[in-house]
Design an enzyme around this catalytic site. Structure first.
Site, PDB file in Angstrom:
ATOM      1  N   SER A 147      76.885 -96.130   0.831  1.00 19.25           N
ATOM      2  CA  SER A 147      76.828 -95.588   2.187  1.00 19.25           C
ATOM      3  C   SER A 147      76.159 -94.222   2.241  1.00 19.25           C
ATOM      4  O   SER A 147      76.530 -93.300   1.512  1.00 19.25           O
ATOM      5  CB  SER A 147      78.250 -95.424   2.747  1.00 19.25           C
ATOM      6  OG  SER A 147      78.848 -96.673   2.898  1.00 19.25           O
ATOM      7  N   HIS A 162      73.936 -99.455   5.800  1.00 19.83           N
ATOM      8  CA  HIS A 162      73.555-100.344   4.701  1.00 19.83           C
ATOM      9  C   HIS A 162      72.343-101.140   5.172  1.00 19.83           C
ATOM     10  O   HIS A 162      72.466-102.133   5.879  1.00 19.83           O
ATOM     11  CB  HIS A 162      74.717-101.259   4.310  1.00 19.83           C
ATOM     12  CG  HIS A 162      75.751-100.540   3.503  1.00 19.83           C
ATOM     13  ND1 HIS A 162      75.817-100.617   2.141  1.00 19.83           N
ATOM     14  CD2 HIS A 162      76.711 -99.670   3.878  1.00 19.83           C
ATOM     15  CE1 HIS A 162      76.793 -99.852   1.702  1.00 19.83           C
ATOM     16  NE2 HIS A 162      77.361 -99.266   2.743  1.00 19.83           N
ATOM     17  N   HIS A 220      80.407-106.056   1.216  1.00 15.29           N
ATOM     18  CA  HIS A 220      81.777-105.662   0.892  1.00 15.29           C
ATOM     19  C   HIS A 220      82.699-106.849   1.148  1.00 15.29           C
ATOM     20  O   HIS A 220      82.467-107.620   2.085  1.00 15.29           O
ATOM     21  CB  HIS A 220      82.211-104.490   1.780  1.00 15.29           C
ATOM     22  CG  HIS A 220      81.308-103.308   1.706  1.00 15.29           C
ATOM     23  ND1 HIS A 220      80.154-103.223   2.443  1.00 15.29           N
ATOM     24  CD2 HIS A 220      81.375-102.171   0.973  1.00 15.29           C
ATOM     25  CE1 HIS A 220      79.543-102.076   2.167  1.00 15.29           C
ATOM     26  NE2 HIS A 220      80.256-101.419   1.284  1.00 15.29           N
ATOM     27  N   TYR A 241      85.482-106.739   2.503  1.00 14.39           N
ATOM     28  CA  TYR A 241      86.125-106.636   3.816  1.00 14.39           C
ATOM     29  C   TYR A 241      85.254-107.177   4.954  1.00 14.39           C
ATOM     30  O   TYR A 241      85.742-107.401   6.060  1.00 14.39           O
ATOM     31  CB  TYR A 241      86.547-105.189   4.121  1.00 14.39           C
ATOM     32  CG  TYR A 241      85.419-104.185   4.237  1.00 14.39           C
ATOM     33  CD1 TYR A 241      84.563-104.174   5.331  1.00 14.39           C
ATOM     34  CD2 TYR A 241      85.205-103.233   3.249  1.00 14.39           C
ATOM     35  CE1 TYR A 241      83.517-103.264   5.432  1.00 14.39           C
ATOM     36  CE2 TYR A 241      84.175-102.314   3.342  1.00 14.39           C
ATOM     37  CZ  TYR A 241      83.334-102.338   4.432  1.00 14.39           C
ATOM     38  OH  TYR A 241      82.303-101.448   4.521  1.00 14.39           O
ATOM     39  N   GLU A 242      83.971-107.417   4.684  1.00  8.04           N
ATOM     40  CA  GLU A 242      83.116-108.016   5.716  1.00  8.04           C
ATOM     41  C   GLU A 242      83.408-109.512   5.866  1.00  8.04           C
ATOM     42  O   GLU A 242      82.885-110.151   6.774  1.00  8.04           O
ATOM     43  CB  GLU A 242      81.640-107.822   5.364  1.00  8.04           C
ATOM     44  CG  GLU A 242      81.186-106.369   5.439  1.00  8.04           C
ATOM     45  CD  GLU A 242      79.756-106.198   4.951  1.00  8.04           C
ATOM     46  OE1 GLU A 242      78.835-106.421   5.748  1.00  8.04           O
ATOM     47  OE2 GLU A 242      79.564-105.872   3.762  1.00  8.04           O
ATOM     48  N   ALA A 272      80.046 -94.049  -1.752  1.00 13.50           N
ATOM     49  CA  ALA A 272      80.750 -92.897  -1.195  1.00 13.50           C
ATOM     50  C   ALA A 272      82.232 -93.176  -1.363  1.00 13.50           C
ATOM     51  O   ALA A 272      82.665 -94.320  -1.253  1.00 13.50           O
ATOM     52  CB  ALA A 272      80.404 -92.740   0.281  1.00 13.50           C
ATOM     53  N   MET A 332      85.807 -98.673  -1.219  1.00 10.99           N
ATOM     54  CA  MET A 332      85.998-100.083  -0.845  1.00 10.99           C
ATOM     55  C   MET A 332      84.939-101.002  -1.449  1.00 10.99           C
ATOM     56  O   MET A 332      84.672-102.086  -0.923  1.00 10.99           O
ATOM     57  CB  MET A 332      85.963-100.215   0.684  1.00 10.99           C
ATOM     58  CG  MET A 332      86.919 -99.298   1.418  1.00 10.99           C
ATOM     59  SD  MET A 332      86.634 -99.363   3.194  1.00 10.99           S
ATOM     60  CE  MET A 332      87.521 -97.890   3.755  1.00 10.99           C
ATOM     61  N   SER A 333      84.312-100.569  -2.532  1.00  8.36           N
ATOM     62  CA  SER A 333      83.207-101.369  -3.089  1.00  8.36           C
ATOM     63  C   SER A 333      83.155-101.236  -4.605  1.00  8.36           C
ATOM     64  O   SER A 333      84.136-100.856  -5.244  1.00  8.36           O
ATOM     65  CB  SER A 333      81.877-100.872  -2.487  1.00  8.36           C
ATOM     66  OG  SER A 333      81.590 -99.564  -2.931  1.00  8.36           O
ATOM     67  N   ASN A 378      84.852 -87.199   1.340  1.00  9.26           N
ATOM     68  CA  ASN A 378      86.002 -86.613   2.044  1.00  9.26           C
ATOM     69  C   ASN A 378      87.192 -86.552   1.097  1.00  9.26           C
ATOM     70  O   ASN A 378      87.217 -87.232   0.065  1.00  9.26           O
ATOM     71  CB  ASN A 378      86.370 -87.488   3.256  1.00  9.26           C
ATOM     72  CG  ASN A 378      86.633 -88.929   2.855  1.00  9.26           C
ATOM     73  OD1 ASN A 378      85.694 -89.733   2.748  1.00  9.26           O
ATOM     74  ND2 ASN A 378      87.871 -89.259   2.584  1.00  9.26           N
ATOM     75  N   HIS A 429      83.469 -93.511   9.630  1.00 12.01           N
ATOM     76  CA  HIS A 429      82.295 -93.932   8.852  1.00 12.01           C
ATOM     77  C   HIS A 429      81.116 -92.972   9.068  1.00 12.01           C
ATOM     78  O   HIS A 429      80.318 -92.742   8.154  1.00 12.01           O
ATOM     79  CB  HIS A 429      81.907 -95.365   9.236  1.00 12.01           C
ATOM     80  CG  HIS A 429      80.836 -95.950   8.365  1.00 12.01           C
ATOM     81  ND1 HIS A 429      80.959 -96.041   6.988  1.00 12.01           N
ATOM     82  CD2 HIS A 429      79.610 -96.471   8.654  1.00 12.01           C
ATOM     83  CE1 HIS A 429      79.860 -96.579   6.481  1.00 12.01           C
ATOM     84  NE2 HIS A 429      79.028 -96.847   7.467  1.00 12.01           N
TER      85      HIS A 429
END
Ligand code: HPA
Length: 278
Positions: A28, A59, A81, A83-84, A111, A209-210, A233, A246
């Site tokens: 990201s 992306h 990902h 989650y997609e 990220a 998350m990846s 962050n 995001h």
């Protein structure tokens, strides 16, 4: 679904004499790192059955193939990902395809949120190890022995030799680089403060998350793996006033892109010099 071998053959027929040796996955906000590739041949993921279409802003969804400092690179500008909603096994195809194309090493970038207050937004972290807390594993299901073994040794998943070299290059470039454990959360929500505390107790330094599925697939087919997290962050609850979204992740990535590009450029130059079979 098309096989990774067929897809690799199709790509090879469109890239002339370039021989990709290193796969690079940009996370990201880091898309512009691909600008260091010299005169790339560009494939939209839409053209590449099995690469699918990324639904996440930031992306781009393109595969770029060309040279950086004389080394052939296949760069995924954007990834999928879990989650997609992609089935875990579908996450395996792009990495396997790049391996079939001749890439023996993959550099995974992302990220991530920090799980420690001494690891601040904007810092770069080399991944020394990971914790798969997402319950997602693209290697589940029938195993194809022609690709790799059923049971994969993950004892040295994040190549110590590549990490050492990356640290040396960072010192030469005067770019600060930390090292730590990446914990994969399933997403798509950011974590709760209680989850962030639990993840730190478990031994994580950064959460995202990846990346872990790609590492699993790459190790399964024998590729060497190097990972780099941009800390975008502090994890939820670690900063006094912080709203996670995001857009913030993308902005942090954009800020760090030129630093990451400089590091990768220098890393590939050194790799060439050291003639480590790249
Ligand atoms: N948590 C999970 N994934 C992330 C974060 C985070 O705080 N920041 C960027 N990706």
């Amino acid at each position: 679904m098309i096989s990774h071998i067929r897809l690799a053959e199709r790509i090879r027929s469109g890239i002339g004499s370039v021989q990709p040796r290193i796969a690079l996955v940009l996370g990201s906000g880091l898309s512009t790192v691909a600008d260091i590739i010299e005169q790339p041949r560009i494939f939209a993921y839409d053209e590449l059955e099995g690469f699918g279409r990324s639904t996440v802003p930031g992306h781009t969804g393109r595969l770029l193939i060309g040279n950086i400092n004389g080394i052939g690179v296949a760069c995924m500008q954007g990834r999928h990902h879990a989650y997609e909603g992609h089935p875990p096994a579908a996450l395996a195809l792009p990495i396997r395809c790049l391996n079939a194309l001749g890439c023996h090493t993959v550099i995974l970038t992302n990220a991530a949120g920090s799980l420690r207050t001494d690891l601040q937004a904007g810092e770069l972290l080399v991944i020394s190890d990971h914790i798969n807390w997402a319950g997602v594993n693209p290697l589940m299901g029938p195993n194809d022995e022609s690709i790799g073994p059923r049971f994969v040794d993950m004892g040295d998943a994040w190549c110590a030799e590549l990490r050492g070299r990356f640290h040396r290059v960072a010192r030469e470039e005067a770019i600060e680089l930390k090292e730590g454990v990446y914990l994969m959360a399933p997403g798509p929500n950011f974590e709760t403060p209680a989850e962030v505390r639990a993840m730190a107790i478990l031994g994580g330094d950064a959460v995202g998350m990846s990346t872990v599925p790609e590492c699993l697939v790459a190790r399964h087919c024998g590729m060497r793996v190097l990972g780099l997290s941009l800390i975008s962050n502090l994890g939820a609850g670690l900063a006094d006033e912080q709203k996670l979204d995001h857009e913030g992740t993308l902005a942090a990535g954009a800020d760090a892109s030129s630093r990451v590009a400089r590091l990768l450029n220098a890393f590939l130059q050194t790799s060439n010099r050291d003639s480590l079979n790249f």
